[in-house]
Structure formats: structure tokens, C-alpha cells
Motif scaffolding. Structure first.
Motif, PDB file in Angstrom:
ATOM      1  N   GLU A 353      -8.939  94.671   9.525  1.00  0.00           N
ATOM      2  CA  GLU A 353      -8.337  95.827  10.197  1.00  0.00           C
ATOM      3  C   GLU A 353      -9.395  96.645  10.925  1.00  0.00           C
ATOM      4  O   GLU A 353      -9.170  97.133  12.036  1.00  0.00           O
ATOM      5  CB  GLU A 353      -7.595  96.699   9.175  1.00  0.00           C
ATOM      6  N   ARG A 354     -10.558  96.799  10.309  1.00  0.00           N
ATOM      7  CA  ARG A 354     -11.647  97.552  10.949  1.00  0.00           C
ATOM      8  C   ARG A 354     -12.164  96.807  12.179  1.00  0.00           C
ATOM      9  O   ARG A 354     -12.501  97.416  13.201  1.00  0.00           O
ATOM     10  CB  ARG A 354     -12.785  97.764   9.940  1.00  0.00           C
ATOM     11  N   LEU A 355     -12.236  95.472  12.094  1.00  0.00           N
ATOM     12  CA  LEU A 355     -12.777  94.676  13.198  1.00  0.00           C
ATOM     13  C   LEU A 355     -11.799  94.576  14.365  1.00  0.00           C
ATOM     14  O   LEU A 355     -12.213  94.364  15.514  1.00  0.00           O
ATOM     15  CB  LEU A 355     -13.156  93.280  12.699  1.00  0.00           C
ATOM     16  N   LYS A 356     -10.517  94.725  14.083  1.00  0.00           N
ATOM     17  CA  LYS A 356      -9.525  94.701  15.165  1.00  0.00           C
ATOM     18  C   LYS A 356      -9.776  95.834  16.159  1.00  0.00           C
ATOM     19  O   LYS A 356      -9.505  95.701  17.355  1.00  0.00           O
ATOM     20  CB  LYS A 356      -8.110  94.801  14.591  1.00  0.00           C
ATOM     21  N   ALA A 357     -10.304  96.943  15.659  1.00  0.00           N
ATOM     22  CA  ALA A 357     -10.616  98.072  16.541  1.00  0.00           C
ATOM     23  C   ALA A 357     -11.731  97.724  17.519  1.00  0.00           C
ATOM     24  O   ALA A 357     -11.904  98.396  18.545  1.00  0.00           O
ATOM     25  CB  ALA A 357     -11.013  99.286  15.697  1.00  0.00           C
ATOM     26  N   HIS A 358     -12.502  96.655  17.196  1.00  0.00           N
ATOM     27  CA  HIS A 358     -13.574  96.196  18.088  1.00  0.00           C
ATOM     28  C   HIS A 358     -13.134  95.003  18.931  1.00  0.00           C
ATOM     29  O   HIS A 358     -13.965  94.386  19.613  1.00  0.00           O
ATOM     30  CB  HIS A 358     -14.806  95.815  17.259  1.00  0.00           C
ATOM     31  N   GLY A 359     -11.848  94.653  18.842  1.00  0.00           N
ATOM     32  CA  GLY A 359     -11.313  93.594  19.687  1.00  0.00           C
ATOM     33  C   GLY A 359     -11.318  92.206  19.079  1.00  0.00           C
ATOM     34  O   GLY A 359     -11.063  91.222  19.784  1.00  0.00           O
ATOM     35  N   TYR A 360     -11.592  92.077  17.784  1.00  0.00           N
ATOM     36  CA  TYR A 360     -11.632  90.759  17.144  1.00  0.00           C
ATOM     37  C   TYR A 360     -10.349  90.522  16.351  1.00  0.00           C
ATOM     38  O   TYR A 360      -9.863  91.411  15.645  1.00  0.00           O
ATOM     39  CB  TYR A 360     -12.848  90.652  16.218  1.00  0.00           C
ATOM     40  N   GLN A 361      -9.825  89.299  16.461  1.00  0.00           N
ATOM     41  CA  GLN A 361      -8.590  88.944  15.779  1.00  0.00           C
ATOM     42  C   GLN A 361      -8.885  88.274  14.434  1.00  0.00           C
ATOM     43  O   GLN A 361     -10.004  87.826  14.166  1.00  0.00           O
ATOM     44  CB  GLN A 361      -7.751  88.015  16.663  1.00  0.00           C
ATOM     45  N   GLU A 362      -7.844  88.190  13.618  1.00  0.00           N
ATOM     46  CA  GLU A 362      -7.999  87.704  12.244  1.00  0.00           C
ATOM     47  C   GLU A 362      -8.609  86.311  12.188  1.00  0.00           C
ATOM     48  O   GLU A 362      -9.539  86.058  11.412  1.00  0.00           O
ATOM     49  CB  GLU A 362      -6.640  87.719  11.537  1.00  0.00           C
ATOM     50  N   GLN A 363      -8.118  85.384  13.015  1.00  0.00           N
ATOM     51  CA  GLN A 363      -8.614  84.016  12.956  1.00  0.00           C
ATOM     52  C   GLN A 363     -10.076  83.935  13.386  1.00  0.00           C
ATOM     53  O   GLN A 363     -10.860  83.151  12.838  1.00  0.00           O
ATOM     54  CB  GLN A 363      -7.762  83.095  13.836  1.00  0.00           C
ATOM     55  N   GLU A 364     -10.459  84.770  14.356  1.00  0.00           N
ATOM     56  CA  GLU A 364     -11.861  84.808  14.782  1.00  0.00           C
ATOM     57  C   GLU A 364     -12.768  85.230  13.629  1.00  0.00           C
ATOM     58  O   GLU A 364     -13.864  84.684  13.448  1.00  0.00           O
ATOM     59  CB  GLU A 364     -12.032  85.792  15.946  1.00  0.00           C
ATOM     60  N   VAL A 365     -12.291  86.180  12.863  1.00  0.00           N
ATOM     61  CA  VAL A 365     -13.090  86.676  11.741  1.00  0.00           C
ATOM     62  C   VAL A 365     -13.233  85.597  10.673  1.00  0.00           C
ATOM     63  O   VAL A 365     -14.335  85.355  10.156  1.00  0.00           O
ATOM     64  CB  VAL A 365     -12.459  87.949  11.140  1.00  0.00           C
ATOM     65  N   PHE A 366     -12.131  84.911  10.348  1.00  0.00           N
ATOM     66  CA  PHE A 366     -12.205  83.853   9.342  1.00  0.00           C
ATOM     67  C   PHE A 366     -13.096  82.707   9.815  1.00  0.00           C
ATOM     68  O   PHE A 366     -13.833  82.107   9.023  1.00  0.00           O
ATOM     69  CB  PHE A 366     -10.803  83.342   8.999  1.00  0.00           C
ATOM     70  N   ASN A 367     -13.040  82.397  11.104  1.00  0.00           N
ATOM     71  CA  ASN A 367     -13.924  81.355  11.645  1.00  0.00           C
ATOM     72  C   ASN A 367     -15.388  81.772  11.524  1.00  0.00           C
ATOM     73  O   ASN A 367     -16.267  80.949  11.253  1.00  0.00           O
ATOM     74  CB  ASN A 367     -13.580  81.073  13.108  1.00  0.00           C
ATOM     75  N   LEU A 368     -15.642  83.049  11.752  1.00  0.00           N
ATOM     76  CA  LEU A 368     -17.012  83.561  11.641  1.00  0.00           C
ATOM     77  C   LEU A 368     -17.522  83.443  10.209  1.00  0.00           C
ATOM     78  O   LEU A 368     -18.645  83.002   9.967  1.00  0.00           O
ATOM     79  CB  LEU A 368     -17.056  85.018  12.099  1.00  0.00           C
ATOM     80  N   TRP A 369     -16.682  83.844   9.260  1.00  0.00           N
ATOM     81  CA  TRP A 369     -17.100  83.793   7.856  1.00  0.00           C
ATOM     82  C   TRP A 369     -17.339  82.358   7.386  1.00  0.00           C
ATOM     83  O   TRP A 369     -18.232  82.112   6.574  1.00  0.00           O
ATOM     84  CB  TRP A 369     -16.043  84.449   6.970  1.00  0.00           C
ATOM     85  N   ALA A 370     -16.543  81.425   7.842  1.00  0.00           N
ATOM     86  CA  ALA A 370     -16.688  80.006   7.474  1.00  0.00           C
ATOM     87  C   ALA A 370     -16.691  79.809   5.964  1.00  0.00           C
ATOM     88  O   ALA A 370     -17.503  79.064   5.416  1.00  0.00           O
ATOM     89  CB  ALA A 370     -17.958  79.421   8.101  1.00  0.00           C
ATOM     90  N   ASN A 371     -15.792  80.515   5.295  1.00  0.00           N
ATOM     91  CA  ASN A 371     -15.590  80.368   3.851  1.00  0.00           C
ATOM     92  C   ASN A 371     -16.891  80.486   3.049  1.00  0.00           C
ATOM     93  O   ASN A 371     -17.387  79.508   2.484  1.00  0.00           O
ATOM     94  CB  ASN A 371     -14.917  79.024   3.546  1.00  0.00           C
ATOM     95  N   PRO A 372     -17.439  81.693   2.951  1.00  0.00           N
ATOM     96  CA  PRO A 372     -18.660  81.872   2.157  1.00  0.00           C
ATOM     97  C   PRO A 372     -18.403  81.950   0.654  1.00  0.00           C
ATOM     98  O   PRO A 372     -19.350  82.049  -0.132  1.00  0.00           O
ATOM     99  CB  PRO A 372     -19.204  83.207   2.677  1.00  0.00           C
ATOM    100  N   GLY A 373     -17.133  81.938   0.258  1.00  0.00           N
ATOM    101  CA  GLY A 373     -16.801  82.037  -1.164  1.00  0.00           C
ATOM    102  C   GLY A 373     -16.452  83.464  -1.562  1.00  0.00           C
ATOM    103  O   GLY A 373     -16.796  84.431  -0.878  1.00  0.00           O
ATOM    104  N   ASP A 374     -15.747  83.595  -2.678  1.00  0.00           N
ATOM    105  CA  ASP A 374     -15.295  84.915  -3.130  1.00  0.00           C
ATOM    106  C   ASP A 374     -16.449  85.864  -3.425  1.00  0.00           C
ATOM    107  O   ASP A 374     -16.328  87.080  -3.253  1.00  0.00           O
ATOM    108  CB  ASP A 374     -14.431  84.769  -4.391  1.00  0.00           C
TER     109      ASP A 374
END
Length: 606
Positions: A353-374
Motif C-alpha cells: 500500500e505504501r509503495l502504490k503511492a510511488h507508482g508500483y503495483q503489487e505484482q511488481e513488488v512481489f517480483n522484486l522480493w523474489a520470495n526471500p522467505g517469511d
């Protein structure tokens, strides 16, 4: 034998010598008090008329000093010895004790025996001193100097002048105990309210402060006796509280504080606060909010009165964070633990939600994280995760290492400096980072090692400068960033960086490293605890060893206490499982001891 002193079963020769020294010093202080008062009375006050007025049946005021009315008062009324200090505690206008009264105390303190300690009047007098709202510390100090406190509490008498030969404890045990009480009393003042906001807030809420004072007075009495001092001390505290008429609930709390006085401070340095299971286990040990509040205040006082240098900004932050996290668990109820998966999902959505204010969408964020684990989401705050993500989006697909240094650390908030690195994971990475930070004279407090599914390292190091403070100078922050970027460009050459020498003071303390290996039942990983002499380059050597044994590091808790380190490493084998082979465990432990011993010997030659 050195200077006629030899090692004993439970003491080094130097500790025996210093114990005797402090005992003689205390006796000289008492004699000095007596002589200075006597000179004042004979030379200065003799030029003026004596102003004498009665205080009660036993004492009189003579030129604003307390004086016994009869020279043999303590011989026929021994209980009046404790009344001296209670009277002084209650009367601000009294400056002290007359010389003849000090002499009488010295001559008759041997009368404080078991019969004296069992007398209800004496018990009431002592507890009245403990509960005095104004001058408790001053009168306990006076009782100590005149030999009354150690005589009334024989177990406390055993720790008078007792010191420990290390860089961790700054004071003798008796002085440390009185300083802890003094610290608790000073939490009411504005100066301490700014430096210790949480403890100052809690001390105002604690109604029975005498419980804290008794626990502080008795918490280390077991150090002069065989066995674990917390357990021995709690047994002494139990007998003392029952003997002095405390109610069962209050007595139980004093005993619990003495037995667990190291629990909170150790947990703040060792426990993974972001781990819901570990936190729930700790909250269960605490039990309820009353015990939490008392133990938090006690722990802050214990640490600060042991050695002021131990109270770093990072330790303060860790203590407060642990307190608040435990309080939240107790509020929610021990029967209602946090759902780990739900917690991670809520954190992720807050960041998105915070990153959406900077123009990034949910899928972009998950792709960036690349599943680093809990663990990545549990260990970092939402603010930090947003900070990381924005920097990673800006970094793009660059092959260069990304180094971020948090500029949010502020001494006012008692934090630490956070160093975040992002790059392709490499075997030498931990060793290279720790070596570089060591060479920059930065002390690592915490290391969070995360590897994403696409083999990117998202590692965070919490550091303080050589004075235990966050780094705030822009020039130094820039130098740290440049040095780390250069190091990470070729981490395999880290060994050339370990050049810092051991201080002459630290070289005086050598002992064989202690290594313990166990499994963490909450997170399915192995826990390696290392206690060794503090030397530059130790963490880098440990990193190299982990690489050689194909072990992956999850988290490291770094704790330096005076002349030694007490570090904890959470490890997994090459298959991502806890270390289970007994032969491999023994081999690893032997290798760690050998490696650390070599590093100590190497530093001795520099």
C-alpha cells in the motif's frame, strides 16, 4: 603466588588481593569519617557553644548531628543501632552522626546476631528504612560504611569488597547493589526521564517500590557462595522476605526477580524478537504484566549500575522493543498466540500500500522480493521494508552491489546504524562484510542474513561506533559506504582487510573458547553459541569456517561483554536442515575452538 596471594577454588589471586584491598578501604573510610568528625568537634565546634536538643529517649541533636544520650546505650539497648539510621532517614536537618556515636556503633555491632535479627522491633526498623521515601540510599551507604548492613544481613556481608576480574563489572558487588537502588530512585528526576523514558514511566506506576529495592539489595548475594548465584540468591531472598513479614505475593515477586534478574537483559540480546514462537515462549516465562514491569525496571537498573558503558543506544532500543512486544502478547493473552502466516501477509500488504503511492503495483513488488522467505518480513519494520524496496527499484538490474546506510538512527531515539547490502549471494560474503566493518572500527550488534529464491542476498547489519553510538557524521557514513562497495566488488579478498590490533588491555584476558551447539525447536535450525576473548577478526574467521563446512547463516546475535564475546549463530546445513550428525557436530565444535584460539594467538603477535 603473586604478592603473597594465590588462586583459590572460586577466585583468582588478583580477586583475593582486591577483595582484601576493598575491605581495608572500607575500614579506612570509616576511620576517616570518625577522625574528620572528631577534628571538627574538637577544633571547629569547640569555638562555638553546643546547641543540644532532645530527639527521643535515645538520641539528641548536637549542632545538627545525631548523638546518643548515654555512652552505653547500644550495650543495654542494641536495637537502637538500627534506630540511628531510621532517625537520620526521617530528618533532613540532621547532617550526620557524632564521633562518639560512630565509636559506639563500632564497639557494639558484634551484638547484631540471630537473636537481634529475629527481634520484631529490629525487623520493623529495617523495613522502615527500606520503605523510607527520602534517604534510603544514603542511609544504606552509611550502614555499609559503619559495618551494620553486613552484620544485619550476613550474606550481604559476604559480598562486601567482592570484585570480579573482568572488563564487564566496574564496581564491587556491594557497591553495584546500592548503585542499582540509587538508579531506581533517580528515575523520578527529569534527567533520567529523558535518558530512560520507559523505565521512568514504569517506576511511577509501581506502587511497592520496596520490592524492587529488596530485590536489588539481595540479587547478587549468592555470588559469594557455591552454585549458580541466581538460584542461591533466590533461596536467601525467600528466607529473608518471610522472616521480615512480607506477604506471600510480595515475597514471591522478590524471589522471582532475584532468580530471573538476568532473564530480560539476556533475552533482549539473544531472542529473535520477530519470531512469534520465540516471543510467545518468552512471554510465558514472564507470566503477566506486573512481573514484566518490575523486571524491566530492575534489568535497566542492573545493567546501568554494572557498567555505564554497557548501556549503549542499541541495547536501550532492544530492551524497549522486547518490553513492548512482550506487553502486547500479554495483552492479547497467552492462550491467543499470533498466526505467523497472517502476520507476514499483513506486513506485506502494508508495504505494498505504501509503495502504490510511488507508482508500483503489487505484482511488481512481489517480483522484486523474489520470495526471500517469511523471516525477511518478520525481522524488518514496514518503514525499513519500504526503504529497501524503493532503493531496489532504483537499483534496477545493475550487477553492482547495493549498499544502504540508514540515516534514521538518532541518539535521541537510542537506535543504531543499519547497513543493508543487496547483491548476488557468494560464499565469502559474511566473512568479507564482518572483516570490512571490523576494519572500519564498527561493532556489529546484529546480523540478519537473507537469501531470496533467485540467490540474491538481502543482508542487514546493525552497527555502532567504537563508543557504542550510532554513526551520524556524513563524512564517516560516506567512507563506510565507499569501503563496503569496494570490498563487496571482490569479497574473496577479504582476508587482506583484517589488520586492526587488539588493545593492550584486552590482551590481558585470555581463556579457552567455549562452544555450545544445539537445535532451535521453533525454526528448525541449529544454534551455535561461542564465548571467546574479544579480538578483531573473529567474525570474519567464523564466516570463513561456515563457508568451509558448507553451512548457511540465518541470523547472528553479537554480544560483547567487557573482555569477551558471547555470540550466537543460527545455522543450517547445505540441505537447509539443522545439523544432526553427532560426528559432524563434534568436528564443527573442535574446528571453532581451534579457529578462535588461532585468532587470539595471531592477535597477540600484532
Amino acid at each position: 603466588s603473586i604478592l603473597g596471594f594465590s588462586d583459590e577454588a572460586d577466585k583468582l589471586a588478583v580477586e583475593v588481593m582486591m577483595h582484601q584491598y576493598y575491605r581495608y578501604s572500607l575500614a579506612l573510610n570509616e576511620l576517616n569519617d570518625l577522625l574528620m568528625l572528631l577534628f571538627n568537634e574538637i577544633i571547629i565546634d569547640s569555638q562555638q557553644p553546643q546547641q543540644i536538643s532532645s530527639i527521643n529517649q535515645h538520641f539528641q541533636r548536637c549542632n545538627d548531628y545525631l548523638e546518643i544520650k548515654q555512652p552505653d546505650l547500644f550495650e543495654h539497648t542494641p536495637s537502637a543501632m538500627l534506630e540511628v539510621f531510621y532517625t537520620l532517614a526521617c530528618d533532613d536537618s540532621l547532617k550526620g552522626v557524632r564521633a562518639n556515636t560512630i565509636r559506639a556503633l563500632r564497639d557494639n555491632r558484634h551484638a547484631i546476631d540471630d537473636n537481634f535479627r529475629s527481634d520484631p522491633d529490629n525487623i520493623r526498623s529495617f523495613m522502615a528504612i527500606i520503605r523510607n521515601p527520602q534517604h534510603l540510599v544514603r542511609e544504606l551507604g552509611r550502614m555499609l560504611r559503619y559495618g551494620i548492613l553486613g552484620q544485619y544481613i550476613p550474606e550481604f556481608g559476604g559480598i562486601i569488597g567482592h570484585m570480579q576480574h573482568d572488563l564487564f563489572h566496574s564496581y564491587t558487588i556491594d557497591q553495584h547493589s546500592l548503585r542499582a537502588i540509587k538508579f531506581m530512585r533517580k528515575l523520578r528526576f527529569d534527567e533520567h526521564k529523558e535518558t530512560f523514558p520507559q523505565a521512568s514511566k514504569l517506576i511511577d506506576r509501581i506502587s511497592k517500590k520496596d520490592i524492587l529495592y529488596l530485590a536489588a539489595l539481595l540479587h547478587d548475594v549468592g555470588k559469594a557462595l557455591p552454585g549458580e548465584h541466581e538460584i542461591t540468591g533466590s533461596e536467601i531472598a525467600h528466607n529473608f522476605c518471610i522472616h521480615h513479614g512480607l506477604g506471600q505475593i510480595d515475597a514471591d515477586l522478590v524471589v522471582w526477580l532475584v532468580r530471573n534478574h538476568l532473564l530480560f537483559s539476556q533475552a533482549s540480546q539473544r531472542i529473535d524478537i520477530a519470531d512469534p514462537d520465540a516471543m510467545h515462549h518468552f512471554a510465558t516465562q514472564i507470566g503477566d504484566r506486573r512481573h514484566l514491569e518490575y523486571l524491566y525496571v530492575f534489568s535497566v537498573a542492573d545493567i546501568y549500575s554494572t557498567n555505564k558503558k554497557l548501556w549503549t543506544s542499541w541495547r536501550a532500543e532492544q530492551m524497549r522493543t522486547l518490553y513492548k512486544a512482550t506487553r502486547n502478547i500479554l495483552r492479547r493473552g497467552l492462550d491467543n498466540p499470533v498466526n505467523k502466516e497472517q502476520w507476514v501477509e499483513e506486513i506485506q500488504q502494508s508495504v505494498i500500500e505504501r509503495l502504490k503511492a510511488h507508482g508500483y503495483q503489487e505484482q511488481e513488488v512481489f517480483n522484486l522480493w523474489a520470495n526471500p522467505g517469511d523471516e525477511y518480513f518478520l525481522r524488518e519494520s514496514v518503514d525499513t521494508l519500504v526503504w529497501h524496496a524503493l532503493a531496489l527499484f532504483d537499483h534496477g538490474s545493475s550487477d553492482k552491489p547495493l549498499v544502504l546506510i540508514s540515516d534514521t538512527s538518532d541518539v535521541t531515539f537510542e537506535g543504531a546504524t543499519q547497513v543493508f547490502i543487496y547483491m548476488k549471494n557468494q560464499p565469502h560474503l559474511f566473512a568479507a562484510m564482518t572483516a570490512a566493518l571490523d576494519q572500519l572500527h564498527l561493532n556489529i550488534q546484529d546480523a540478519r542474513i537473507i537469501t531470496s529464491q533467485n540467490n540474491n542476498a538481502l543482508d542487514t547489519y546493525i552497527v555502532l561506533d567504537e563508543n557504542g553510538e550510532p554513526i551520524s557524521e556524513p563524512a564517516r557514513l560516506k567512507k563506510i559506504k565507499i569501503t563496503l562497495e569496494k570490498t563487496l566488488a571482490n569479497p574473496a579478498e577479504y582476508s587482506e582487510l583484517i589488520q586492526r590490533r587488539t588493545s593492550r588491555q584486552l590482551k590481558q584476558f585470555e581463556f579457552k573458547p567455549i562452544v555450545n551447539l544445539s537445535n532451535d525447536p521453533f525454526n528448525k535450525r541449529s544454534c551455535l553459541e561461542v564465548i571467546a576473548p574479544d579480538r578483531p577478526g573473529l567474525l570474519a574467521r567464523m564466516g570463513k569456517l561456515f563457508m568451509e563446512y558448507e553451512l548457511s547463516l540465518d541470523t547472528a546475535k553479537i554480544l560483547t561483554e567487557g573482555e569477551k564475546v558471547d555470540d550466537i549463530f543460527y545455522l543450517k546445513d547445505k540441505n537447509g536442515q539443522p545439523i544432526s550428525d553427532p560426528d559432524f557436530c563434534r568436528e564443527l565444535q573442535d574446528a571453532v575452538i581451534e579457529t578462535l584460539t588461532e585468532q587470539v594467538e595471531l592477535q597477540a603477535t600484532l
